[in-house]
Each structure stands twice: as structure tokens, then as C-alpha cells.
Design a protein around this motif. Sequence first.
Motif, PDB file in Angstrom:
ATOM      1  N   GLY A   1     -72.516  15.364  11.445  1.00  0.00           N
ATOM      2  CA  GLY A   1     -72.566  15.193  12.723  1.00  0.00           C
ATOM      3  C   GLY A   1     -74.288  15.596  12.456  1.00  0.00           C
ATOM      4  N   VAL A   2     -74.645  15.595  13.720  1.00  0.00           N
ATOM      5  CA  VAL A   2     -76.572  15.791  13.681  1.00  0.00           C
ATOM      6  C   VAL A   2     -77.068  16.593  15.120  1.00  0.00           C
ATOM      7  CG1 VAL A   2     -78.825  14.752  14.556  1.00  0.00           C
ATOM      8  CG2 VAL A   2     -77.250  13.665  12.510  1.00  0.00           C
ATOM      9  N   TYR A   3     -77.472  18.038  14.953  1.00  0.00           N
ATOM     10  CA  TYR A   3     -78.156  18.585  16.354  1.00  0.00           C
ATOM     11  C   TYR A   3     -80.355  18.154  15.786  1.00  0.00           C
ATOM     12  CZ  TYR A   3     -79.864  22.219  19.427  1.00  0.00           C
ATOM     13  OH  TYR A   3     -79.936  22.580  20.178  1.00  0.00           O
ATOM     14  N   LEU A   4     -80.564  17.558  17.139  1.00  0.00           N
ATOM     15  CA  LEU A   4     -81.420  16.871  16.722  1.00  0.00           C
ATOM     16  C   LEU A   4     -82.598  17.694  18.330  1.00  0.00           C
ATOM     17  CD1 LEU A   4     -81.536  12.946  17.032  1.00  0.00           C
ATOM     18  CD2 LEU A   4     -82.655  15.065  14.545  1.00  0.00           C
ATOM     19  N   SER A   5     -84.029  17.485  18.180  1.00  0.00           N
ATOM     20  CA  SER A   5     -84.761  18.551  19.033  1.00  0.00           C
ATOM     21  C   SER A   5     -86.401  18.424  18.833  1.00  0.00           C
ATOM     22  CB  SER A   5     -84.898  20.040  19.029  1.00  0.00           C
ATOM     23  OG  SER A   5     -85.817  20.731  20.190  1.00  0.00           O
ATOM     24  N   PRO A   6     -86.661  17.636  19.992  1.00  0.00           N
ATOM     25  CA  PRO A   6     -86.616  17.780  21.538  1.00  0.00           C
ATOM     26  C   PRO A   6     -85.475  15.879  21.854  1.00  0.00           C
ATOM     27  CG  PRO A   6     -88.722  16.786  21.549  1.00  0.00           C
ATOM     28  CD  PRO A   6     -88.113  17.446  19.535  1.00  0.00           C
ATOM     29  N   HIS A   7     -85.028  15.590  22.401  1.00  0.00           N
ATOM     30  CA  HIS A   7     -84.809  14.828  22.442  1.00  0.00           C
ATOM     31  C   HIS A   7     -86.130  13.583  23.493  1.00  0.00           C
ATOM     32  CE1 HIS A   7     -84.056  17.113  26.464  1.00  0.00           C
ATOM     33  NE2 HIS A   7     -84.271  15.760  27.402  1.00  0.00           N
TER      34      HIS A   7
ATOM     35  N   LEU B   1    -101.681   1.609  20.368  1.00  0.00           N
ATOM     36  CA  LEU B   1    -100.820   2.478  19.925  1.00  0.00           C
ATOM     37  C   LEU B   1    -100.525   3.728  21.082  1.00  0.00           C
ATOM     38  CD1 LEU B   1     -99.362   4.588  18.006  1.00  0.00           C
ATOM     39  CD2 LEU B   1    -101.639   4.471  17.416  1.00  0.00           C
ATOM     40  N   ALA B   2     -99.599   3.818  21.686  1.00  0.00           N
ATOM     41  CA  ALA B   2     -99.467   5.024  22.899  1.00  0.00           C
ATOM     42  C   ALA B   2     -98.475   6.539  21.648  1.00  0.00           C
ATOM     43  CB  ALA B   2     -98.452   5.266  23.147  1.00  0.00           C
ATOM     44  N   THR B   3     -99.556   7.328  21.436  1.00  0.00           N
ATOM     45  CA  THR B   3     -99.403   8.577  20.874  1.00  0.00           C
ATOM     46  C   THR B   3     -99.857  10.102  21.165  1.00  0.00           C
ATOM     47  OG1 THR B   3     -99.469   9.498  17.748  1.00  0.00           O
ATOM     48  CG2 THR B   3    -101.169   8.393  19.289  1.00  0.00           C
ATOM     49  N   GLY B   4     -99.984  10.777  20.566  1.00  0.00           N
ATOM     50  CA  GLY B   4    -100.709  12.564  20.877  1.00  0.00           C
ATOM     51  C   GLY B   4     -99.690  13.554  21.176  1.00  0.00           C
ATOM     52  N   SER B   5     -98.488  12.633  22.190  1.00  0.00           N
ATOM     53  CA  SER B   5     -97.439  14.015  22.707  1.00  0.00           C
ATOM     54  C   SER B   5     -95.987  13.200  22.702  1.00  0.00           C
ATOM     55  CB  SER B   5     -98.426  14.462  24.116  1.00  0.00           C
ATOM     56  OG  SER B   5     -97.123  14.711  24.448  1.00  0.00           O
ATOM     57  N   ILE B   6     -94.551  14.156  22.387  1.00  0.00           N
ATOM     58  CA  ILE B   6     -93.589  13.436  22.678  1.00  0.00           C
ATOM     59  C   ILE B   6     -93.005  13.151  23.581  1.00  0.00           C
ATOM     60  CG2 ILE B   6     -92.868  15.688  22.768  1.00  0.00           C
ATOM     61  CD1 ILE B   6     -90.735  12.637  19.825  1.00  0.00           C
ATOM     62  N   TYR B   7     -93.995  14.073  24.998  1.00  0.00           N
ATOM     63  CA  TYR B   7     -93.675  13.983  26.724  1.00  0.00           C
ATOM     64  C   TYR B   7     -94.205  12.560  26.718  1.00  0.00           C
ATOM     65  CZ  TYR B   7     -92.774  18.573  25.319  1.00  0.00           C
ATOM     66  OH  TYR B   7     -92.027  19.483  25.143  1.00  0.00           O
ATOM     67  N   LEU B   8     -95.507  12.058  26.641  1.00  0.00           N
ATOM     68  CA  LEU B   8     -95.879  10.797  26.114  1.00  0.00           C
ATOM     69  C   LEU B   8     -94.952   9.333  26.084  1.00  0.00           C
ATOM     70  CD1 LEU B   8     -98.269   8.772  27.272  1.00  0.00           C
ATOM     71  CD2 LEU B   8     -99.332   9.049  25.296  1.00  0.00           C
ATOM     72  N   VAL B   9     -94.495  10.021  24.664  1.00  0.00           N
ATOM     73  CA  VAL B   9     -93.623   8.954  24.294  1.00  0.00           C
ATOM     74  C   VAL B   9     -92.771   8.981  25.233  1.00  0.00           C
ATOM     75  CG1 VAL B   9     -92.835   8.306  22.390  1.00  0.00           C
ATOM     76  CG2 VAL B   9     -94.534   8.679  21.149  1.00  0.00           C
ATOM     77  N   ALA B  10     -91.891  10.012  25.428  1.00  0.00           N
ATOM     78  CA  ALA B  10     -90.593  10.359  26.655  1.00  0.00           C
ATOM     79  C   ALA B  10     -90.890   9.076  27.591  1.00  0.00           C
ATOM     80  CB  ALA B  10     -90.189  11.493  27.000  1.00  0.00           C
ATOM     81  N   ASP B  11     -92.560   9.969  28.112  1.00  0.00           N
ATOM     82  CA  ASP B  11     -91.883   9.240  29.371  1.00  0.00           C
ATOM     83  C   ASP B  11     -92.424   7.738  29.130  1.00  0.00           C
ATOM     84  OD1 ASP B  11     -92.650  11.413  31.139  1.00  0.00           O
ATOM     85  OD2 ASP B  11     -94.420  11.577  31.141  1.00  0.00           O
ATOM     86  N   LEU B  12     -92.871   7.030  28.226  1.00  0.00           N
ATOM     87  CA  LEU B  12     -92.971   5.782  28.014  1.00  0.00           C
ATOM     88  C   LEU B  12     -91.596   5.338  28.126  1.00  0.00           C
ATOM     89  CD1 LEU B  12     -96.055   5.174  26.163  1.00  0.00           C
ATOM     90  CD2 LEU B  12     -95.582   4.611  28.973  1.00  0.00           C
TER      91      LEU B  12
ATOM     92  N   SER C   1     -88.451  10.948  34.231  1.00  0.00           N
ATOM     93  CA  SER C   1     -89.620  11.679  33.131  1.00  0.00           C
ATOM     94  C   SER C   1     -88.264  11.862  32.001  1.00  0.00           C
ATOM     95  CB  SER C   1     -89.771  12.408  33.371  1.00  0.00           C
ATOM     96  OG  SER C   1     -88.893  13.444  33.640  1.00  0.00           O
ATOM     97  N   GLY C   2     -88.712  11.836  30.641  1.00  0.00           N
ATOM     98  CA  GLY C   2     -88.216  11.889  29.294  1.00  0.00           C
ATOM     99  C   GLY C   2     -87.781  13.869  28.862  1.00  0.00           C
ATOM    100  N   ALA C   3     -88.317  14.226  27.969  1.00  0.00           N
ATOM    101  CA  ALA C   3     -88.022  15.288  27.310  1.00  0.00           C
ATOM    102  C   ALA C   3     -88.144  16.548  27.594  1.00  0.00           C
ATOM    103  CB  ALA C   3     -89.454  15.085  25.643  1.00  0.00           C
ATOM    104  N   SER C   4     -87.466  17.372  27.480  1.00  0.00           N
ATOM    105  CA  SER C   4     -87.685  18.614  28.438  1.00  0.00           C
ATOM    106  C   SER C   4     -88.692  19.149  27.839  1.00  0.00           C
ATOM    107  CB  SER C   4     -86.359  19.539  27.353  1.00  0.00           C
ATOM    108  OG  SER C   4     -87.074  20.267  27.814  1.00  0.00           O
ATOM    109  N   ILE C   5     -89.401  19.919  28.666  1.00  0.00           N
ATOM    110  CA  ILE C   5     -90.674  20.972  28.572  1.00  0.00           C
ATOM    111  C   ILE C   5     -90.524  21.577  27.501  1.00  0.00           C
ATOM    112  CG2 ILE C   5     -92.163  22.010  29.719  1.00  0.00           C
ATOM    113  CD1 ILE C   5     -91.803  20.014  31.385  1.00  0.00           C
ATOM    114  N   LEU C   6     -89.372  22.279  27.435  1.00  0.00           N
ATOM    115  CA  LEU C   6     -89.218  23.334  26.516  1.00  0.00           C
ATOM    116  C   LEU C   6     -88.545  22.097  24.656  1.00  0.00           C
ATOM    117  CD1 LEU C   6     -87.916  26.422  27.778  1.00  0.00           C
ATOM    118  CD2 LEU C   6     -90.038  25.898  26.721  1.00  0.00           C
TER     119      LEU C   6
END
Length: 427
Positions: free
Chosen positions: A83-89, A404-415, A422-427
Motif C-alpha cells: 500500500g502507498v500513502y502520498l501527499s499531495p494529490h 514546460l509548465a512548472t513552478g508549482s504543484i498546483y499549476l500542474v494539478a490545474d493543467l 481545480s486540482g491539488a488540495s490547498i494544504l
Amino acid sequence: MSAGGPRAEHASSGWSLADAERYLLGLELFGMRFGLDRMRRLMTALGHPERRFHSIHVVGTNGKSSTVTMIAAILRLHGLRVGVYLSPHLVSFNERIRIGETDLEPDAFAAAVRRAARAADLVDRSLGPDDRVTQFEALTAAAYSELAERGVEVAVIEAGLGGRYDATNVIPSEVQVLTSVGLEHTRWLGPTIADIAREKLDVVQAGAKLVVGARLHPDADAVARRVSAERGADVIHAGIDPGVPVGARGTFQRRNFALARAAAEAYLGRLDEPAVAAAAAEVRVPGRLQEIASDPLTLVDGAHNPDGVEALVESLKEIIEPGQRTVAVVSILDDKDAAGMLRTLLALADALILTSSHNPRALPPPTLQSLAAQLGGPPSELVREPHAALRRARELAGPTGVVLATGSIYLVADLLAPPGRSGASIL
């Protein structure tokens, strides 16, 4: 929900994935609260699921998700139920819990969150009026509960921000892994590399095995040796060469696989080389040098600090041919070293598209544009909506270029998220 916040009054009825996500998002209102007391109470309320499987605990600044995914692949191909537990999604909360090769099914995730919500309701009643279970604690409790319910033999667990007071740090792990240490989250973890390393390495268990990554900062390495000596743990230094071809793009992924290999060997004692080779060939990590389109080649990567961007640029030198036009789509959060990240990225880019993400802490694109200009960057444009920014970058790159899109996991999540979500959780 009660007037006091997102409680679990309706947990007696079946929950959908949407119900579970609504409950978890409601907990964002209460922010982050460090400490393990609430988490220990949650584990008691759930019957101590964290004691029903073996575990490998992965901490560090960069490379945690990749290393976790790679360790799990190696162990799975050695015949273990993993099993795996990851953060964030990236897109949906249920991505954080994996059984074998797949994300947890939405219904199973909802049921796990419902169990955690019931336990959280009990715990909240026992706490003071200004204290309550946090989102990350509820998620971690749900993960440990489901991993135990599924009968996994070993779980590979990714820590959140730190180690000492991180909600994940209630597991009696046999192996701990430190990927890297950089100056990030200094407000919570301390102002120096040594301070941050001490916080992360508090996960080291008495008599356990600590595996540390190659290129570890000397100050962090000194802390690793000292903590391990104090706790009677063995320190294993991973190499850089994974020994097998790695399917995931990037030199940093080869280093991550070498670390994962050392961690799996520390747990198993001996590795089967064909299984290791198969794991290396198959493993991919969403959001890390992930190709999402061609003509032009379009990549997304969640690098979000100077060390991460440096590793990314090092890897891109293997992908981008001399003279190939490169356009970067960039969004960075306001608590990151934007200047340090841009300074490295600008040397690679022929043009910039400055954008934003759904995270309210995203720096305004004009601020990024001003900073890039001060650093002597290439021509830039402002396109606030991420998908529109990506489309414009692809136009500028042309069919033979690279985006290349980069700089934030939240940008990647949105794309990566479906339109309108929208994607990744704020926390």
C-alpha cells in the motif's frame, strides 16, 4: 454539518467521493496544526490500524512522491501486497491512497474517510474548544485505516511537511528514508539545513534502518549520523547509479530510483534483480516531467523550490536539443524562493508565460513578470488562466519546440484536472 464546522453527523449514511471531498475541504478552514496528540487519539478510536502492517516512512524536501512510488513498485514486484500513502494529490483526493498498482476506488476512499470522520468527531469532543482534527490528520487516519482493512503487508508512507510532529509519524516504521533537505517551510521547521534535518529525522525509530539520498547536504548528513547513533539505527547511504535503466524521465529520477532500491533492500534484505529491473522500467510518477502533448513536446513538472528547479533543468538538458525553442509556463506560490527558481529556469527558456493557479497563495503574474525582468529574463507574457497560458506557450514554441509548465504543484494539478475542476488540495 454543524454550526461548529464540518462534523460527521451524517456518517451513518453512505458517502460518495464527492461527500468525502466536501468533508475534507471543509477542514481546510482550520488550517495546519502540528502535534501528534490528535493523531494518536484518532488511532485509538480506529483500533490502531497503523500497527497492522509493516511500514517504510519517507521524509525529505524533494523527491518524496517519486521515491515512495518507486519503493512500492520494487516491493510489489517481489510479490508483496503493498500500500502507498502520498501527499499531495493532483486531481482527486483518492489518488493519495494506493493498493498495489492502482489508486483507491472512489467508493472505498469515501468509506475510509467516513470512518475517519466518525473517529474525528469523537476526538473533537474530547479536545478543547479551539482544537480539532485537521484535514491532513483525517486523511492520514483514513489512509491507515484503509491500508489495514485491505491487509497490506507493507505500506510506503510519504510524510507531509516535516517529521517530528507530522501526522504520519505514528507508525512504527522499520525503515526510514531521507530524500533530501533544503531550505523550505522554515517558518515551521527551522531556519537552517540542520534544523530542518532534525525535524525530519525525528521519524527515525530505535534500532531501525535509515536510508539517505545521494548528494545530501553535509549538515543534514551530520544530523543523520548523530540521530542514528543516538537511536541505535543503521545509516545506509544510497548511491547515484540505480544499476538498471529507469523509464521515468530525468536524471533526478535515476537518483530517486537508486534511493528507492537501497530502501527496498534495507527492508527485504536481498533483492531479485529481474524484479528491480522490471520496476525501474515500468514506474512513472504523475506530475514529474510528465508528457501531456506532442508537436510541440509539452511537459509538466511540479518543481517548487530552487533545488527542484535545478534538478529539473539538469534533466531537461537531456531532452532539449541545442537550438530547440523552449517556452516555460510558470506559476509560483508566495512563500517560495521565486527569485532562486526563476534564476535557474530563465537560463533555459526562450520565452515565458506567467500565469496563476487555483491556490490563493499564487504570486500575481505581474509580480513574476517584474521579477523575471529584473533577473534579465527572456520576453514574457501574462496569461492568468493556466490552460490558456499553455495554449499560448504551444503557439510560441511551434511544432518543433518544447513547452514546460512548472513552478508549482498546483499549476500542474490545474493543467491535469478536467475542465472546470481545480486540482491539488490547498494544504
